[in-house]
Design an enzyme around this catalytic site. Structure first.
Site, PDB file in Angstrom:
ATOM      1  N   LYS A 123      -6.306  20.189 -16.764  1.00 33.08           N
ATOM      2  CA  LYS A 123      -6.183  18.996 -17.600  1.00 33.08           C
ATOM      3  C   LYS A 123      -7.559  18.539 -18.091  1.00 33.08           C
ATOM      4  CE  LYS A 123      -1.972  17.129 -15.461  1.00 33.08           C
ATOM      5  NZ  LYS A 123      -1.345  15.946 -14.833  1.00 33.08           N
TER       6      LYS A 123
ATOM      7  N   ASP B  41      -0.208  12.145 -19.005  1.00 33.92           N
ATOM      8  CA  ASP B  41       0.608  12.790 -17.978  1.00 33.92           C
ATOM      9  C   ASP B  41       2.080  12.497 -18.288  1.00 33.92           C
ATOM     10  OD1 ASP B  41       1.301  14.041 -15.534  1.00 33.92           O
ATOM     11  OD2 ASP B  41       1.414  12.084 -14.580  1.00 33.92           O
TER      12      ASP B  41
ATOM     13  N   ARG C 117      14.439  17.229 -13.245  1.00 26.05           N
ATOM     14  CA  ARG C 117      13.477  17.915 -12.382  1.00 26.05           C
ATOM     15  C   ARG C 117      14.256  18.780 -11.393  1.00 26.05           C
ATOM     16  NH1 ARG C 117       8.407  15.327 -11.977  1.00 26.05           N
ATOM     17  NH2 ARG C 117       8.279  15.764  -9.748  1.00 26.05           N
TER      18      ARG C 117
ATOM     19  N   THR D 252       5.030  12.723 -15.585  1.00 23.04           N
ATOM     20  CA  THR D 252       5.715  12.073 -14.475  1.00 23.04           C
ATOM     21  C   THR D 252       4.985  10.798 -14.067  1.00 23.04           C
ATOM     22  OG1 THR D 252       6.453  14.225 -13.693  1.00 23.04           O
ATOM     23  CG2 THR D 252       6.607  12.383 -12.147  1.00 23.04           C
TER      24      THR D 252
ATOM     25  N   GLY E 154       2.423  19.205 -14.894  1.00 23.04           N
ATOM     26  CA  GLY E 154       2.618  20.350 -14.021  1.00 23.04           C
ATOM     27  C   GLY E 154       4.052  20.828 -13.980  1.00 23.04           C
TER      28      GLY E 154
END
Length: 1187
Positions: free
Chosen positions: A800, A414, A608, A416, A689
């Site tokens: 995922k 992942d 972000r 974040t 994402g």
């Protein structure tokens, strides 16, 4: 057959449309509904007893034995033991029964002790005191006695005993604050709400007077989902129905905070609570080593059966002659003569199976289990993997996959919270294309927040000023942030600033806290939510109040959240914030191009971004929106779909206000970790994402992509321009063409692939065309194989897991590892061969569902390159060793695999280090030497098997030729003429067994690279134990034995000098082929590991030439030292600095060089100090360099 249609018809026409088949009705306080309201149907629910244990006192033995004998190996040895009991076999049943009993007993004790601990934990939980409202009074009972429908009183800092619906709280607004640390690890305070009709209840009598029922869904494990409604009955009035959602459900295991007390009703109890449903056991994962063990076992089982069949045939071929069928020394009984030949042959076959049974070692399985269990503690004890900030180290949730850490080929991570810190900092905001930065630097001075606001005030035009105000108000209102005043949190007082109380923000999302704090720095301060009114302090120090009407919560599908508020002037405003992809398509006006350009620029820089928009609602539009939301919230069936439809209708025709940029910093040493994984031959994929630009910038910063990496894009934007078919084939041709032009292998090419969730769905989606889905998957996988790194952006959690599953199922069947820190990563963590959870800020759900948990992403480097490497090397040697060393007296056969040879290999498999930890961390490419299960492949297995056969031939025929010439003595004994030793089966066997024990133990000593006192004690101690045991077993007449075949055999053998010489000769010949093979391999084609061992074997560090441009002159400073008591630092040709063993070398160097350089310590910057083993080396530039 599908009965869904029939069930729906029965439900609609026989039961009624409004009654949901999969729902339950809870009668609050166990009160029946009023007459005529609805039928009272009492339902039976489980009590509140939690049972995490597996066994009971009565079923432990049968249930545990059943589970253990489900393993093929245990069942096989049980069959062999029963055969030895039933028929006359050459060996005693004790030889297989005792090891099997040992294995079964040890495993049963271990599992029984673990279950006993679970029983103790269950009892402590089930017997906790709980307060219940009964007949208007509070009564105390035990937790396990709670029933569905009981009204429970919970006080501050108490844990909820079951899943509860909040009725009222001590707070005037009917809210309460809860922490769910034990459920998902989130320490932030979450707000839960009572139904408006019950929130006013303050006393037990008022709560007990409530007449209501709750209709809700049946228990399901999703922590964040709940669908229900409460029907409140009042005197002579129609019942009032209110929706219930996850914001009303208090979960078992959560803790009440900052609220004096609450009243709530139990809806799910015991094993039906969401916590209990989430703690169900996960599917069992099997490592590649375990699969290899099973394959090797089948081979040896086939060899065993073949040997038994061949020997049975040879026996009857030998006995075909009548004079050999029944020799004088072995007359048959009458029953044996009358037995059918087929039965006799089958009995003999079983006897041969038992006789040769020891080529399959029963102790291997218990040794492997002990090695895995004990070895897992090395991860937990590793101080380098301890995080001071968290106060925690690495955790091992399963020890069955230790060696799999050394076989990883793909890492799925992942972004974040895993690659990044998930510690958000507000950077800037953009309103209509104008950028505002808090505490901006102007002319070398840092402007305060007030100065920044002055800059905003000076902006021309009322339109722009209006949008600025709306933008800042939107970010102050569109969130779920809680404001905390001064309080004590975990013993630390927060909210105190310069002696006066202030406030601070808490939210389950760090993004929201960063945005609200950013607005505070720009002059707009969110104060609190009171009486359903949100208060903000504007830049003019005026308090503005907005009534909060509706919250349209964020979800991963919409990727946005909204609030509907009413200003003090009576205007209805809909504020929305979300991802650019979910906001821009719904915008009808605003400076879209300017904002989009700034968003893309920030995304490229790795920030972000969120877009902010608003919409003014007329009264009729607001009433329509309320109707849609209320109708959807009251639905028991398909509530989520109906809410999504309602949100879709409401969230449209926006006016774009601007965008925000928040920075999520890269984790410490994340780039170094990814670079090391690449060098180890591991392909790293990032599944996130986030939008493509933000994720790509993070990939460049973390060195997943390099500037020289050729990026291949497989995104929705590109597939809109070309068909998916054309894009895939074009990318495939690019890879193939580049590979043919370069003439290099696939591993040397540096491609990077970027794919988004929408395109991935199209690749994996079954197509109606004949050539479709299979070809697309194959082409996609072919492209991925040629890429050193892959970035998958805009991914849903399920996607995922699909990516991981796709790679697992590819034709190479690579070993995969998934690492993540949030609940959205659980699916891929469970899908991968090895799942690793990060103890991050998104909660502990990932760590709880993983196989291993680590504090930070940087610890993955040592987890794989050091611990994984060692685990695989050790267990591979252990498995091959047990198949290599697989005979005669009962005691010897029993102790051979348990005591004589198992303990040394167990210790070897725990402490062996073929190269040092520093070497493994410094040279990640050594990981490639053990990739793809290289040490347990069939050629290696055949080599060990052939080596075992060779040793067996040497043992047998060497001893046979030693006893070749025999003569009878005067007393009738048979004695060898060349050794003057009494000859017999037991002497012959003792000699072979002695050579066997010494050979397999010395072979292990030859394979040992890392010697400690433990190795010396166990290896030489096991040989000494064998000698002492043999002397005692054969030197004493044991009264409990009916006969002693071994009496005086071992002593008599040791009294013969030629026997000693034969033992030494046979051991040397047996070990010689393995030694020659290792020497030749190291000399001709050494592996990277063997070359590293050679480097380590060099004493000290070779002196390097000076680093001056002049090359080899005497002007440079150099030093080479060892661990001698006194060493010297040579400066140029004449100067010498004396160093003692205990002197701090860096301090002496600094002091001396500072003195020599006139105190200018800047000259030390080019200096270099190298440490290697016990030695150290110092190098510095000569005087001709500018120092």
């Amino acid at each position: 057959m599908d009965f869904s249609l029939l069930r729906n018809i029965i439900s609609r026409y026989c039961v009624g449309e409004e009654i949901w088949v999969d729902s339950r009705t809870v009668y609050i306080g166990h009160k029946e509904p009023p007459p005529g309201a609805e039928a009272y149907i009492p339902q039976r629910y489980p009590d509140n007893r939690i049972v995490s244990s597996k066994y009971t006192f009565w079923n432990f033995i049968p249930k545990n034995l059943f589970e253990q004998f489900r393993r093929i190996a245990n069942f096989y040895f049980l069959v062999i033991f029963l055969v030895q009991l039933i028929i006359d076999t050459p060996t005693s049943p004790v030889t297989s029964g005792l090891p099997l009993f040992f294995v079964i007993t040890v495993t049963a004790i271990k599992q029984g002790y673990e279950d006993w601990l679970r029983h103790k934990a269950d009892c402590s939980i089930n017997e906790c005191p709980v307060d219940v409202v009964q007949q208007g009074k509070v009564a105390r009972t035990q937790s396990h006695k709670l029933r569905v429908g009981d009204i429970v009183v919970v006080r501050e800092d108490e844990t909820f005993p079951c899943d509860l619906i909040l009725l009222s709280s001590s707070r005037s607004d009917g809210t309460c604050y809860v922490t769910t640390t034990s459920l998902d690890g989130e320490s932030s305070h979450k707000t839960y709400y009572a139904v408006p009709d019950t929130m006013a209840f303050r006393t037990e009598q008022e709560v007990d007077s409530l007449h209501a029922t709750i209709e809700c869904e049946q228990p399901q494990p999703d922590l964040y989902k709940f669908v229900g409604r409460i029907n409140i009955y009042k005197d002579n009035e129609e019942p009032v129905a209110r929706p219930l959602g996850a914001e009303n459900l208090l979960l078992r295991g959560a803790t009440l905070k900052n609220t004096q007390h609450i009243y709530a009703v139990a809806v799910y109890t015991g094993m039906e609570t969401k916590m209990a449903l989430n703690y169900q056991s996960k599917s069992q994962k099997r490592s590649a080593v375990e699969k290899s063990m099973n394959a090797f076992l089948i081979v040896y089982l086939c060899i065993l059966i073949s040997k038994a069949v061949i020997n049975t045939v040879l026996k009857y071929a030998w006995q075909w002659s009548p004079d050999r069928d029944e020799p004088w020394y072995n007359h048959r009984t009458e029953n044996e003569r009358q037995r059918h030949v087929v039965i006799r042959a089958f009995t003999d076959f079983l006897a041969f199976m038992v006789l040769f049974n020891y080529i399959i070692p029963v102790s291997m399985y218990v040794t492997v289990e002990m090695q895995k269990f004990l070895g897992s503690y090395f991860i937990m004890w590793d101080e380098e993997m301890f995080d001071e900030e968290l106060g925690e180290g690495a955790q091992v949730n399963t020890s069955d996959l230790n060696e799999e850490l050394g076989q990883v080929e793909y890492v799925f991570t992942d972004k974040t919270g895993t690659l990044t810190e998930n510690n958000m900092e507000f950077i800037e905001c953009c309103v209509d294309g104008n950028v505002y930065i808090p505490h901006a630097i102007c002319n070398g001075q840092i402007l305060s927040a007030a100065s920044s606001i002055d800059m905003i005030d000076s902006s021309p035009g009322g339109y722009r000023r209006e949008h600025e105000d709306l933008f800042f108000r939107a970010l102050c209102l569109c969130h779920t942030v809680q404001v905390k005043e001064e309080e004590t949190v975990d013993g630390i007082k927060r909210g105190i600033h310069q002696g006066r109380p202030t406030s601070f923000y808490i939210s389950s999302s760090p993004d929201e806290v960063a945005l609200v704090e950013g607005m505070k720095r720009l002059g707009y301060t969110y104060l609190r939510l009171k009486d359903n009114h949100m208060e903000i302090l504007n830049k003019d120090d005026e308090i503005e109040r907005f009534e909060l009407l509706h919250v349209l919560n964020f979800d991963s599908v919409r990727r946005r959240m909204s609030v509907i508020v009413r200003s003090s002037a009576g205007d209805y405003l809909l504020f929305c914030k979300g991802a650019d992809s979910s906001i821009f398509p719904r915008v009808v006006s605003g400076k879209v191009e300017q904002v989009k350009a700034r968003v893309e620029q920030n995304a490229v820089e790795g920030l972000r971004t969120l877009c902010v928009a608003y919409r003014r609602l007329s009264h009729s539009e607001y009433e329509e929106a309320c109707h849609h939301l209320t109708e959807a919230k009251l639905a028991l069936q398909d509530r989520e779909q109906r809410l999504a439809q309602a949100y879709d209708v409401i969230e449209r025709e926006f006016v774009l206000l601007g965008a925000t940029a928040v920075e999520d910093r890269l984790q410490e040493k994340a780039a170094d970790t990814i670079e090391s994984l690449h060098k180890a031959g591991i392909k790293v994929w990032v599944l996130t994402g986030d939008k493509m630009e933000t994720a790509a910038a993070t990939c460049y910063a973390s060195k997943l992509f390099r500037r020289s990496t050729q990026i291949l894009e497989l995104t929705k934007k590109r597939t809109e321009e070309q068909s998916l078919h054309d894009v895939l084939f074009e990318l495939n041709r690019t890879v193939i063409r580049q590979r043919s032009i370069s003439g290099l292998s696939v591993d040397c090419l540096d491609f990077g692939l970027i794919i988004d969730g929408a395109t991935l769905s199209a690749v994996l989606k079954p197509s109606q065309e004949g050539a479709g889905p299979g070809n697309y998957k194959d082409i996609f996988l072919d492209i991925c194989r040629n890429c050193s790194a892959v970035l998958c952006c805009r991914m849903a959690p399920l996607q995922k897991a699909q990516i991981v599953k796709l790679i697992k199922a590819s034709k190479e069947h690579p070993i995969t590892l998934a690492v993540g820190d949030g609940a959205n990563d659980v699916s891929m963590i469970l899908e991968a061969h090895v799942g690793i959870g990060i103890m991050g800020k998104e909660g502990r759900q990932a760590a709880r569902n993983s196989d291993y948990a680590i504090p930070k992403f940087k610890h993955l480097k040592k987890m794989l390159l050091v611990h994984g490497h060692y685990y695989y090397i050790r267990i591979a040697e252990l498995v091959q060793y047990f198949f290599y060393k697989p005979l005669y007296d009962t005691a010897y056969l029993t102790l051979y695999n348990i005591s004589f040879t198992s303990l040394p290999i167990l210790l070897y498999s725990l402490v062996e280090q073929h190269v040092t930890i520093e070497t493994l961390k410094r040279d990640p490419s050594l990981y490639r030497d053990i990739a793809k299960n290289s040490l347990l492949r069939w050629p290696v297995f055949l080599y060990w098997t052939c080596l075992g056969v060779f040793d067996a031939v040497i043992f047998f025929f060497g001893a046979y030729f030693l006893f070749d010439n025999t003569t009878f003595t005067s007393n009738g004994q048979l004695m060898t003429t060349n050794t003057q030793m009494m000859f017999g089966n037991w002497t012959f066997g003792t000699l072979i067994f002695t050579v066997l024990v010494f050979t397999v133990t010395l072979k292990l000593a030859l394979d040992t690279n890392h010697w400690t006192w433990i190795n010396h004690f166990v290896i030489w101690g096991s040989l000494l134990f064998y000698v002492i045991f043999s002397l005692l077993w054969g030197g004493i007449i044991w009264p409990f034995l009916n006969y002693q075949r071994m009496y005086y055999v071992f002593m008599q053998m040791l009294s013969s000098g030629p026997a000693w010489l034969s033992i030494i000769l046979l051991i040397t010949i047996s070990l010689l082929p393995d030694v020659i093979k290792k020497v030749l391999c190291r000399a001709v084609c050494p592996t990277a590991t063997e070359r590293a061992q050679e480097v380590e074997s060099l004493d000290g560090v070779a002196e390097l030439p000076p680093l001056s441009p002049g090359g080899g002159g005497g002007g440079g400073l150099s030093y080479k030292g060892t661990s001698a008591d006194s060493s010297h630092l040579h400066l140029g040709a004449v100067e010498m600095l004396s160093l003692g063993r205990s002197d701090p070398l860096p301090h002496k160097l600094l002091a001396h060089l500072a003195e020599a350089g006139g105190g200018d310590l800047r000259s030390l910057s080019p200096c270099m100090l190298r440490l290697s083993g016990a030695g150290f080396a110092y190098y510095a530039p000569g005087p001709e360099t500018s120092v």
